[in-house]
Design a protein around this motif. Structure first.
Motif, PDB file in Angstrom:
ATOM      1  N   ILE A  92      13.142  -2.136  -7.367  1.00  0.00           N
ATOM      2  CA  ILE A  92      12.111  -2.296  -7.694  1.00  0.00           C
ATOM      3  C   ILE A  92      11.307  -3.679  -7.476  1.00  0.00           C
ATOM      4  N   PRO A  93      11.954  -5.111  -8.367  1.00  0.00           N
ATOM      5  CA  PRO A  93      11.143  -6.297  -8.199  1.00  0.00           C
ATOM      6  C   PRO A  93      10.846  -7.148  -6.929  1.00  0.00           C
ATOM      7  N   ARG A  94      11.805  -6.115  -5.820  1.00  0.00           N
ATOM      8  CA  ARG A  94      11.516  -6.897  -4.496  1.00  0.00           C
ATOM      9  C   ARG A  94      10.187  -6.262  -4.452  1.00  0.00           C
ATOM     10  N   PHE A  95       9.464  -5.719  -4.406  1.00  0.00           N
ATOM     11  CA  PHE A  95       8.556  -4.923  -4.009  1.00  0.00           C
ATOM     12  C   PHE A  95       7.385  -6.029  -4.567  1.00  0.00           C
ATOM     13  N   ARG A  96       7.210  -6.496  -5.156  1.00  0.00           N
ATOM     14  CA  ARG A  96       6.894  -7.143  -6.259  1.00  0.00           C
ATOM     15  C   ARG A  96       6.220  -8.294  -5.267  1.00  0.00           C
ATOM     16  N   GLU A  97       7.187  -8.447  -4.009  1.00  0.00           N
ATOM     17  CA  GLU A  97       6.673 -10.182  -3.589  1.00  0.00           C
ATOM     18  C   GLU A  97       5.347  -9.477  -1.888  1.00  0.00           C
ATOM     19  N   ALA A 126      18.971   4.553   6.250  1.00  0.00           N
ATOM     20  CA  ALA A 126      18.645   3.185   4.661  1.00  0.00           C
ATOM     21  C   ALA A 126      17.564   2.691   5.389  1.00  0.00           C
ATOM     22  N   ARG A 127      17.547   2.243   6.423  1.00  0.00           N
ATOM     23  CA  ARG A 127      16.974   1.075   6.958  1.00  0.00           C
ATOM     24  C   ARG A 127      15.234   1.706   6.895  1.00  0.00           C
ATOM     25  N   LYS A 128      15.244   2.296   7.833  1.00  0.00           N
ATOM     26  CA  LYS A 128      14.232   3.167   8.221  1.00  0.00           C
ATOM     27  C   LYS A 128      13.540   3.594   6.868  1.00  0.00           C
ATOM     28  N   PHE A 129      14.588   4.652   5.355  1.00  0.00           N
ATOM     29  CA  PHE A 129      13.707   4.390   4.755  1.00  0.00           C
ATOM     30  C   PHE A 129      13.015   3.448   3.170  1.00  0.00           C
ATOM     31  N   TRP A 130      13.984   2.098   3.497  1.00  0.00           N
ATOM     32  CA  TRP A 130      14.037   1.117   2.998  1.00  0.00           C
ATOM     33  C   TRP A 130      12.571   0.287   3.532  1.00  0.00           C
ATOM     34  N   ALA A 131      12.159   0.327   4.372  1.00  0.00           N
ATOM     35  CA  ALA A 131      11.293  -0.776   5.532  1.00  0.00           C
ATOM     36  C   ALA A 131      10.181   0.360   5.825  1.00  0.00           C
ATOM     37  N   GLY A 132       9.896   1.574   5.913  1.00  0.00           N
ATOM     38  CA  GLY A 132       9.251   2.087   5.481  1.00  0.00           C
ATOM     39  C   GLY A 132       8.408   2.582   4.019  1.00  0.00           C
ATOM     40  N   THR A 133       9.029   2.073   3.135  1.00  0.00           N
ATOM     41  CA  THR A 133       8.730   2.365   1.970  1.00  0.00           C
ATOM     42  C   THR A 133       7.802   1.083   1.451  1.00  0.00           C
ATOM     43  N   LEU A 134       8.659  -0.392   2.343  1.00  0.00           N
ATOM     44  CA  LEU A 134       8.109  -1.538   2.169  1.00  0.00           C
ATOM     45  C   LEU A 134       6.107  -1.434   2.629  1.00  0.00           C
ATOM     46  N   LEU A 135       6.645  -0.430   3.918  1.00  0.00           N
ATOM     47  CA  LEU A 135       4.988  -0.716   4.877  1.00  0.00           C
ATOM     48  C   LEU A 135       4.677   0.391   4.204  1.00  0.00           C
ATOM     49  N   GLY A 186       8.566   2.057  -4.153  1.00  0.00           N
ATOM     50  CA  GLY A 186       7.410   1.003  -4.326  1.00  0.00           C
ATOM     51  C   GLY A 186       6.383   0.393  -4.876  1.00  0.00           C
ATOM     52  N   ASP A 187       5.823   1.855  -5.398  1.00  0.00           N
ATOM     53  CA  ASP A 187       4.340   1.701  -5.739  1.00  0.00           C
ATOM     54  C   ASP A 187       4.025   1.424  -7.757  1.00  0.00           C
ATOM     55  N   TRP A 188       5.453   1.065  -7.662  1.00  0.00           N
ATOM     56  CA  TRP A 188       5.636   0.478  -9.488  1.00  0.00           C
ATOM     57  C   TRP A 188       4.585  -0.623 -10.011  1.00  0.00           C
ATOM     58  N   TYR A 189       4.358  -1.547  -9.172  1.00  0.00           N
ATOM     59  CA  TYR A 189       3.879  -2.710  -9.963  1.00  0.00           C
ATOM     60  C   TYR A 189       2.434  -2.265  -9.244  1.00  0.00           C
ATOM     61  N   LEU A 190       2.184  -1.783  -8.852  1.00  0.00           N
ATOM     62  CA  LEU A 190       0.597  -1.525  -8.662  1.00  0.00           C
ATOM     63  C   LEU A 190       0.277   0.293  -9.735  1.00  0.00           C
ATOM     64  N   PHE A 191       0.640   0.333  -9.898  1.00  0.00           N
ATOM     65  CA  PHE A 191       0.927   1.730 -11.373  1.00  0.00           C
ATOM     66  C   PHE A 191       0.677   0.733 -12.477  1.00  0.00           C
ATOM     67  N   GLN A 192       1.645  -0.224 -12.891  1.00  0.00           N
ATOM     68  CA  GLN A 192       1.450  -0.903 -13.843  1.00  0.00           C
ATOM     69  C   GLN A 192       0.367  -1.614 -13.651  1.00  0.00           C
ATOM     70  N   ASP A 193      -0.117  -2.779 -12.299  1.00  0.00           N
ATOM     71  CA  ASP A 193      -1.094  -3.406 -12.759  1.00  0.00           C
ATOM     72  C   ASP A 193      -2.859  -1.988 -12.044  1.00  0.00           C
ATOM     73  N   ILE A 194      -2.532  -1.465 -11.806  1.00  0.00           N
ATOM     74  CA  ILE A 194      -3.677  -1.094 -11.524  1.00  0.00           C
ATOM     75  C   ILE A 194      -4.041   0.513 -12.857  1.00  0.00           C
ATOM     76  N   VAL A 195      -2.761   1.491 -12.908  1.00  0.00           N
ATOM     77  CA  VAL A 195      -2.686   2.427 -14.042  1.00  0.00           C
ATOM     78  C   VAL A 195      -2.844   2.308 -15.350  1.00  0.00           C
ATOM     79  N   LEU A 196      -1.877   1.646 -16.223  1.00  0.00           N
ATOM     80  CA  LEU A 196      -1.644   0.961 -16.924  1.00  0.00           C
ATOM     81  C   LEU A 196      -3.045   0.341 -17.295  1.00  0.00           C
ATOM     82  N   PRO A 197      -3.943  -0.605 -17.086  1.00  0.00           N
ATOM     83  CA  PRO A 197      -4.548  -1.064 -17.513  1.00  0.00           C
ATOM     84  C   PRO A 197      -5.673   0.528 -17.769  1.00  0.00           C
TER      85      PRO A 197
END
Length: 586
Positions: A100-105, A132-141, A427-438
């Motif tokens: 999960i922290p890798r998506f913070r970048e 695996a490559r298709k999934f994780w690259a796709g999740t990043l995108l 990959g959207d946990w940080y979006l959830f934290q930054d947008i929904v939590l506030p």
């Protein structure tokens, strides 16, 4: 006569020859052969051609001054993306194994990273880690697209100047289907249409404001395929795809909602020097046209104290193209309830971008409600249907300007959004934290939502103690990680991602699911599985029928499998595990 060397050629010719080299490595190798060639290899023409051969999806900008430096920055970004994707697939040793922290970048990235991610997504199917490559690259995108779209709407809500075309394009960006429809596509397509229009109608600038407005409307309806037959029918109105400006511009039929046609018209008008703006009329969307300062719609001079006139257009019907203001006022008066007097003015004045985006949100909500009853009218692939629901949940978290029931809606939807982030959009946990939590800062759910984010990180990073298959367990645990099965009772398809030699679920869960009624009760192997709807479940061994013969997983499972597995093994009819830390013998 002595043989002339390559380095003795005129520098202009050397630069021209170097510009035909296909890859940067060839340019660099050539530059090491002689001082003169090294000097020529620094020229912009050489590196601009190298970069253009990469065929980047993002248009190359003329603002670039140093093409070699630009290449180096893109190359470094590509290496960083490669490293991120590989560490998502092959997790490093603890404590650096959390994904999960890798998506913070990602906030540091923009669409420059899209090309490299697409290379990973489209890697050869024969690769050892294809899924695996298709999934994780796709999740990043996907996370990148979600962030860019949400940021655009946040800027709009914060009062930043945002064009209607860009705010609408954010809907396309959020659910980007791999068809290249993004902010740049919409902007470039509209630029191109405006240039073609000016080329085909060279006398445009000589026309009055009224003439320009009517000509542009005729051009859209008669020559560009924007037809009332594609925007006026009930089937078209409820086709959710028609709410997307990028999809409309890309479609050969130019199918779109009236609001989308209005937005396209106004965007073209702005590029052609025409002041055209949408009005938020009840049940419909019209355009209001204003003449330049000092003249009327027919280019006749008017006195400084004379009020400016305007005209209204209905760009969905060539039969009723220009609509009189009196007709609009009569329509408002006949509304239920009637809209009279000064109240009419706000429906005849230009609407701001936020109002039109909120209207688009309501249109999408109407389509989704209808789809619940008529799923065959989706207009998208099924996987995009889920993405549309996901987008709608996010929109409901951030838009609140037009809904008196906003908090009732948010309280209802936040659980569904959190569940989808956890199960399908890690990959959207940080979006959830930054947008929904506030948003929920002063609400009763805040602490529970904050805990869910913390717990998700802990679960994802904790691979657990290894589960070895002792001789006894080999007899008890019949199936392996990566096996695919049909559920005998509920008939869904699933894949095994974990197992327990007996039921480890809490007693309340066992009672609720009547585990004691099973022939083996809780004293049989239970499996952690992911079903083809993306939900993790806990299933008794006796309820599973393994794939056999030539059966293969469907598209839905293949899309989800990369989170847990490297590839599909056709010979063994099972997924190749990427969960070896916890299940080393599977």
């Amino acid at each position: 006569m002595d043989n002339a060397s390559f380095s003795s050629l005129p520098s202009e010719l050397i630069v021209r020859i170097l510009s035909f080299l296909q890859v940067s490595k060839d340019v660099l190798n050539a530059s090491l052969t002689a001082r003169e060639i090294y000097s020529c290899a620094q020229e912009n023409e050489v590196w601009k051609n190298v970069i253009e051969r990469w065929a980047y999806s993002k248009p190359l900008t003329s603002a670039v001054k140093n093409w070699k430096a630009y290449y180096i920055s893109r190359h470094r970004l590509d290496l960083h993306i490669d490293d991120t994707v590989n560490k998502l697939i092959y997790r490093p040793e603890p404590p650096n194994n959390a994904r999960i922290p890798r998506f913070r970048e990602i906030p540091e990235w923009d669409l420059d990273c899209k090309d490299r991610l697409l290379q990973h997504i489209n890697s050869p199917k024969e690769g050892e880690d294809f899924l695996a490559r298709k999934f994780w690259a796709g999740t990043l995108l996907k996370t990148l697209h979600h962030r860019l779209a949400l940021q655009q709407w946040q800027k709009l809500i914060a009062g930043e100047d945002t064009s209607l075309e860009r705010a609408l394009a954010a809907f396309d960006v959020f659910i980007e289907e791999g068809d290249g429809v993004d902010f740049d596509y919409v902007s470039n397509k509209l630029d191109q249409m405006a240039l073609v229009f000016k080329r085909d109608w060279s006398d445009y600038d000589s026309l009055s404001t009224r003439g320009k407005a009517l000509l542009l409307a005729h051009y859209m309806l008669q020559y560009q395929g924007f037809s009332e037959t594609t925007s006026g029918s009930s089937q078209s109105y409820y086709n959710i795809r028609n709410n997307f400006i990028g999809k409309c511009l890309k479609s050969p039929t130019k199918a779109g909602m009236p609001l989308i046609y209005v937005a396209i018209y106004c965007a073209l008008a702005q590029r052609l020097g025409l002041d055209a703006r949408p009005i938020n009329f009840p049940g419909h969307v019209y355009i209001v046209i204003y003449p330049p300062e000092g003249v009327d719609l027919d280019d006749i001079s008017r006195a400084p104290n004379q009020p400016a006139d305007c005209m209204y257009l209905n760009v969905h019907s060539i039969e009723t193209l220009e609509v009189k203001e009196t007709t609009l006022r009569q329509t408002l008066a006949a509304n239920d309830p009637p809209i009279l007097g000064r109240e009419q003015e706000r429906f005849l004045q230009p609407a701001d971008t936020l109002t039109m985006i909120s209207r688009t949100r309501r249109n999408i909500m109407t389509c989704l409600h209808r789809l619940a009853r008529h799923p065959t009218e989706l207009g998208f692939h099924q996987t995009q249907g889920e993405e549309l629901v996901y987008q709608f949940l996010w929109i409901n978290m951030i838009f609140d300007n037009d809904d008196i029931n906003v908090w009732e809606r948010r309280h209802t939807h936040v659980g569904y959004l959190r569940e989808r982030v956890e199960n399908m959009h890690i990959g959207d946990w940080y979006l959830f934290q930054d947008i929904v939590l506030p948003v929920f800062r002063d609400q009763p759910e805040h602490d529970a939502l904050q805990s869910s984010i913390h717990n998700a990180r802990l679960r994802e990073a904790d691979v657990g103690a290894p589960k070895f298959r002792t001789p006894t367990l080999r007899k008890r645990v019949k199936y392996d990680i990566g096996n695919v099965f049909h559920h005998k009772k509920y008939h869904y398809t699933g894949m095994i991602i974990g197992w327990d030699p007996s039921c480890k679920a809490p007693s309340e869960w066992q009672t609720q699911h009547r585990i004691e009624d099973l022939s083996g009760g809780g004293d049989q192997c239970f499996y952690n599985i992911v079903s083809d709807d993306g939900i993790e479940r806990y299933v008794a061994q006796e309820n599973m029928r393994m794939f056999h013969g030539t059966e293969s997983p469907g598209e839905a499972l293949m899309r989800l499998a990369g989170r847990y597995f490297l590839r599909w093994d056709e010979e063994n009819r099972a997924f190749v595990s990427n969960l070896k830390e916890e299940y080393p013998d599977d």
